[in-house]
Design an enzyme around this catalytic site. Sequence first.
Site, PDB file in Angstrom:
ATOM      1  N   HIS A  95       0.693  -1.100  -0.026  1.00 38.52           N
ATOM      2  CA  HIS A  95       0.219  -0.088   0.020  1.00 38.52           C
ATOM      3  C   HIS A  95       0.727   1.392  -0.094  1.00 38.52           C
ATOM      4  O   HIS A  95       0.292   2.228  -0.504  1.00 38.52           O
ATOM      5  CB  HIS A  95      -1.028  -0.018   1.137  1.00 38.52           C
ATOM      6  N   HIS A 149      -4.760  -5.981 -10.682  1.00 41.70           N
ATOM      7  CA  HIS A 149      -3.606  -5.600 -10.237  1.00 41.70           C
ATOM      8  C   HIS A 149      -2.424  -5.952 -11.365  1.00 41.70           C
ATOM      9  O   HIS A 149      -1.845  -5.115 -11.733  1.00 41.70           O
ATOM     10  CB  HIS A 149      -3.055  -6.251  -8.860  1.00 41.70           C
TER      11      HIS A 149
END
Length: 422
Positions: free
Chosen positions: A264, A394
């Site tokens: 993140h 992703h």
Amino acid sequence: MTSFALNPAAPKWASLPSHRSWLLGQADDLFAFFERASLNPLGGFHDLDRRGQPTPVGAPPGGRPGRALHVTTRMVHCYSIAHLLGRPGADALVDHGMAFLWNGHRDAVNGGYFWGVGYDAPTDDSKQAYGHAFVLLAASSAKLAGHPDADRLLTDVSTILHERFWEEEHGAVAEEFSRDWRPLDHYRGQNSNMHLTEALMAAFEATGDGNYLRMAERIADLIVRRHAAQNAWRLPEHFTEDWTLDRDYSGSPMFRPYGTTPGHWLEWARLLLQLWEMGGRRIDWMPGAAASLFRQAVADGWDAATGGFYYTLEWDGSPRIRERYWWPCCEGIGAAAFLNAIDGDPFYEEWYRRIWNFSATRLIDREHGGWHPQLGEDMQPTVNPFFGKPDLYHALQACLIPLVPTTGSIAGGLAQGRINLG
């Protein structure tokens, strides 16, 4: 893992037509893998096993509810991109996903979107900020792709986000509610707000409405400028209702694990630079914060011996969950591409190549297709919490982000004809 020395005079990989062609080829392989058997004729999309076939109902035991909101929305987002790339047949998957979002996930009585939908009723009727962020992303990408139902979905989810989730006093969203909009707990999380930042920028691109951009900037200020900067750029994940850091919190191993998650930090590094560009480069703290997050992530999170990012870390930066997941590598590629394009320090080119080398060697499944979602310390595929091939989003973005300018999203760049293969 051996790494070639970088020749300072060598061109950047992302500038090479051959590398850009390779990236587009990888994206093509991913589209082909997921479009083969994902479409569920009863609505939504199947979860796929490692070979790309639909996962049987109830497998794995205790797994995620079937037809989860983030799966439906990510497929709409990704195949909207495929449509913008000129991929024949992508429009059918977008149509299918958009219909199921409106007729399957949407709560026609109370408003909002159910997290999990079975064949007779919701399997999880909670209203999650994380899922609603992806509804906004799907609607925005579908609008950029020209889908006729995108405006309806975009208006509906924007209203829900504003009226039910957004907390103006904090400049961020609350986390989760029951079917009839009772708060389920006092938890506040950065993950849902991070993905909402991505979606808000996409909505700004799709509509030109500056309110979306201002909301994204407020979230970034809260999560990164205030909390990450005060924690030595080890981005905190979990908070109480008043946005006080909760270091002891431990929740879902997939979405809310204990400690910090370096993937993140990498994701925010890219989002900050995109937000900085989209806001006219007026917020001067963002580039420095992006660089700090990236450098801390590779310093703490990367295993120098075998490669890959640890999934989670202790508060001192040491590994906690040592398995290597695919998505932090994907986010590292995107962040390195952005920093490399804007900053130009060879450090970012080195990391762009290093992460891609690991991903191509260890994560891309050359036997069955797709990417292995997680590896053990022996670099062999493992399971739990991820099973099969759970996600296109992703890996696809890792392949396409280096092909479009840093001034916007993939869909935005494609809609404006700014992809460059030469």
